[in-house]
Scaffold this motif. Structure first.
Motif, PDB file in Angstrom:
ATOM      1  N   SER A   1      41.237  45.075  46.672  1.00  0.00           N
ATOM      2  CA  SER A   1      41.961  46.012  45.806  1.00  0.00           C
ATOM      3  C   SER A   1      41.109  47.207  45.420  1.00  0.00           C
ATOM      4  O   SER A   1      41.627  48.246  45.017  1.00  0.00           O
ATOM      5  N   GLY A   2      39.797  47.070  45.520  1.00  0.00           N
ATOM      6  CA  GLY A   2      38.911  48.149  45.120  1.00  0.00           C
ATOM      7  C   GLY A   2      38.657  48.212  43.624  1.00  0.00           C
ATOM      8  O   GLY A   2      37.835  49.022  43.167  1.00  0.00           O
ATOM      9  N   THR A   3      39.338  47.362  42.836  1.00  0.00           N
ATOM     10  CA  THR A   3      39.159  47.381  41.383  1.00  0.00           C
ATOM     11  C   THR A   3      38.200  46.306  40.900  1.00  0.00           C
ATOM     12  O   THR A   3      37.752  46.348  39.758  1.00  0.00           O
ATOM     13  N   ILE A   4      37.903  45.325  41.751  1.00  0.00           N
ATOM     14  CA  ILE A   4      36.954  44.279  41.403  1.00  0.00           C
ATOM     15  C   ILE A   4      35.550  44.777  41.702  1.00  0.00           C
ATOM     16  O   ILE A   4      35.222  45.142  42.832  1.00  0.00           O
ATOM     17  N   THR A   5      34.715  44.822  40.675  1.00  0.00           N
ATOM     18  CA  THR A   5      33.374  45.385  40.844  1.00  0.00           C
ATOM     19  C   THR A   5      32.267  44.347  40.745  1.00  0.00           C
ATOM     20  O   THR A   5      31.124  44.631  41.095  1.00  0.00           O
ATOM     21  N   GLY A   6      32.569  43.159  40.241  1.00  0.00           N
ATOM     22  CA  GLY A   6      31.549  42.123  40.131  1.00  0.00           C
ATOM     23  C   GLY A   6      32.115  40.762  40.453  1.00  0.00           C
ATOM     24  O   GLY A   6      33.282  40.477  40.168  1.00  0.00           O
ATOM     25  N   CYS A   7      31.313  39.893  41.058  1.00  0.00           N
ATOM     26  CA  CYS A   7      31.774  38.570  41.459  1.00  0.00           C
ATOM     27  C   CYS A   7      30.770  37.509  41.030  1.00  0.00           C
ATOM     28  O   CYS A   7      29.561  37.683  41.199  1.00  0.00           O
ATOM     29  N   ASP A   8      31.283  36.418  40.476  1.00  0.00           N
ATOM     30  CA  ASP A   8      30.478  35.226  40.232  1.00  0.00           C
ATOM     31  C   ASP A   8      30.674  34.319  41.440  1.00  0.00           C
ATOM     32  O   ASP A   8      31.737  33.721  41.613  1.00  0.00           O
TER      33      ASP A   8
ATOM     34  N   GLY B   1      39.135  46.023  32.996  1.00  0.00           N
ATOM     35  CA  GLY B   1      40.500  45.632  32.662  1.00  0.00           C
ATOM     36  C   GLY B   1      41.206  44.812  33.710  1.00  0.00           C
ATOM     37  O   GLY B   1      42.421  44.612  33.624  1.00  0.00           O
ATOM     38  N   VAL B   2      40.482  44.309  34.710  1.00  0.00           N
ATOM     39  CA  VAL B   2      41.095  43.509  35.771  1.00  0.00           C
ATOM     40  C   VAL B   2      40.260  42.256  36.000  1.00  0.00           C
ATOM     41  O   VAL B   2      39.081  42.195  35.639  1.00  0.00           O
ATOM     42  N   SER B   3      40.880  41.244  36.626  1.00  0.00           N
ATOM     43  CA  SER B   3      40.157  40.011  36.914  1.00  0.00           C
ATOM     44  C   SER B   3      40.866  39.253  38.026  1.00  0.00           C
ATOM     45  O   SER B   3      42.055  39.464  38.292  1.00  0.00           O
ATOM     46  N   ALA B   4      40.137  38.337  38.653  1.00  0.00           N
ATOM     47  CA  ALA B   4      40.711  37.460  39.679  1.00  0.00           C
ATOM     48  C   ALA B   4      39.845  36.216  39.781  1.00  0.00           C
ATOM     49  O   ALA B   4      38.616  36.301  39.762  1.00  0.00           O
ATOM     50  N   ASP B   5      40.507  35.056  39.851  1.00  0.00           N
ATOM     51  CA  ASP B   5      39.811  33.786  40.029  1.00  0.00           C
ATOM     52  C   ASP B   5      40.357  33.109  41.280  1.00  0.00           C
ATOM     53  O   ASP B   5      41.568  32.940  41.413  1.00  0.00           O
TER      54      ASP B   5
ATOM     55  N   ASP C   1      44.353  33.444  41.041  1.00  0.00           N
ATOM     56  CA  ASP C   1      45.017  33.978  39.847  1.00  0.00           C
ATOM     57  C   ASP C   1      44.459  35.376  39.623  1.00  0.00           C
ATOM     58  O   ASP C   1      43.255  35.541  39.424  1.00  0.00           O
ATOM     59  N   TYR C   2      45.331  36.391  39.657  1.00  0.00           N
ATOM     60  CA  TYR C   2      44.845  37.775  39.637  1.00  0.00           C
ATOM     61  C   TYR C   2      45.581  38.611  38.606  1.00  0.00           C
ATOM     62  O   TYR C   2      46.754  38.410  38.297  1.00  0.00           O
ATOM     63  N   ASN C   3      44.862  39.562  38.055  1.00  0.00           N
ATOM     64  CA  ASN C   3      45.400  40.589  37.172  1.00  0.00           C
ATOM     65  C   ASN C   3      44.718  41.886  37.552  1.00  0.00           C
ATOM     66  O   ASN C   3      43.603  42.185  37.105  1.00  0.00           O
ATOM     67  N   LEU C   4      45.385  42.646  38.415  1.00  0.00           N
ATOM     68  CA  LEU C   4      44.818  43.883  38.945  1.00  0.00           C
ATOM     69  C   LEU C   4      45.532  45.113  38.391  1.00  0.00           C
ATOM     70  O   LEU C   4      45.494  46.188  38.976  1.00  0.00           O
ATOM     71  N   GLY C   5      46.181  44.933  37.255  1.00  0.00           N
ATOM     72  CA  GLY C   5      46.923  46.033  36.632  1.00  0.00           C
ATOM     73  C   GLY C   5      48.260  45.525  36.124  1.00  0.00           C
ATOM     74  O   GLY C   5      48.683  44.407  36.425  1.00  0.00           O
TER      75      GLY C   5
ATOM     76  N   VAL D   1      45.588  38.069  48.274  1.00  0.00           N
ATOM     77  CA  VAL D   1      46.322  38.640  47.148  1.00  0.00           C
ATOM     78  C   VAL D   1      47.483  39.427  47.735  1.00  0.00           C
ATOM     79  O   VAL D   1      47.279  40.257  48.632  1.00  0.00           O
ATOM     80  N   PRO D   2      48.720  39.193  47.288  1.00  0.00           N
ATOM     81  CA  PRO D   2      49.875  39.914  47.832  1.00  0.00           C
ATOM     82  C   PRO D   2      49.666  41.433  47.791  1.00  0.00           C
ATOM     83  O   PRO D   2      49.094  41.965  46.844  1.00  0.00           O
ATOM     84  N   THR D   3      50.134  42.081  48.841  1.00  0.00           N
ATOM     85  CA  THR D   3      50.029  43.524  49.116  1.00  0.00           C
ATOM     86  C   THR D   3      48.665  43.919  49.667  1.00  0.00           C
ATOM     87  O   THR D   3      48.488  45.049  50.113  1.00  0.00           O
ATOM     88  N   PHE D   4      47.705  42.992  49.648  1.00  0.00           N
ATOM     89  CA  PHE D   4      46.402  43.254  50.254  1.00  0.00           C
ATOM     90  C   PHE D   4      46.164  42.264  51.387  1.00  0.00           C
ATOM     91  O   PHE D   4      46.813  41.229  51.470  1.00  0.00           O
TER      92      PHE D   4
END
Length: 197
Positions: free
Chosen positions: A45-52, A89-93, A129-133, A176-179
């Motif tokens: 998505s280009g909005t995720i900047t850090g990953c654990d 303001g975004v997250s994904a697990d 589980d994602y919240n990209l906007g 992730v849907p659309t990606f």
């Protein structure tokens, strides 16, 4: 697909009837997992900047060793943990797991020491589980087949009881849907015990 794996497990353990049952074993391990790029498909998505990229992992397995040989067939369930991505303001697990069906080579080195080499097919599931906007949030599961393999060492502390330390490797595909989809390589490092019958 789960029915296929269950049928395979029934066929595997049906071999362990009668006197051959002495060659059966079960085991469980706990430890840590590491994904090569963590948050997988959400990063597209280009909005995720850090990953654990690290989490707790555990596995349960059962096998049947051919009498008089170091060769065995195994069924494994592996929970690889959850890999988390964050941004402004975004997250994904991504929660990853797999069922594995394959073979194992379990030689004895003497003085209680032994080893194991594993290879097989893994049917993996990645639930993201994602919240990209505001307009792009929810969850999505992706299933797929990948090979798995691993190496380990064990020590027999009592009759038919072994302490085992393992390294396992497989790939998990998430989406992730659309990606587009993304495939992670996940390495796990665990320790536990196995019990022979």
């Amino acid at each position: 697909m789960n029915k296929t794996l269950i049928a395979g497990a029934v066929a595997l353990f049906s071999l362990a009837s009668g006197s051959a049952f002495a060659q059966s074993y079960v085991g469980g391990n706990i430890g840590a997992s590491h994904a090569d790029h963590g948050c997988g498909a959400a990063a597209a998505s280009g909005t995720i900047t850090g990953c654990d990229k690290n989490d707790f992992a555990w596995k349960l397995y059962g096998g049947y060793q051919l009498p008089g040989t170091p060769w065995a067939a195994e069924l494994t369930y592996f929970d690889l943990g959850k890999f988390k991505g964050t941004g402004t303001g975004v997250s994904a697990d991504a929660k990853d797991s797999y069922w594995g069906l394959g073979g194992a080579y379990r030689p004895s080195f003497g003085s209680g020491w032994g080893g194991v080499a594993r290879v097989g097919a893994a049917y993996g599931t990645s639930k993201v589980d994602y919240n990209l906007g505001d307009t792009l949030l929810g969850d999505h599961s992706k299933n797929g087949w990948h090979p798995y393999y691993g190496l380990g060492v064990n020590y027999e502390i009592a009759k038919n009881i072994k302490i085992e330390a393992d390294w396992d490797n497989t790939k998990i595909t998430s989406q992730v849907p659309t990606f587009g989809s993304s495939t992670n390589t996940v390495n796990s490092y665990t320790i536990g015990a196995s019990f022979g019958f």
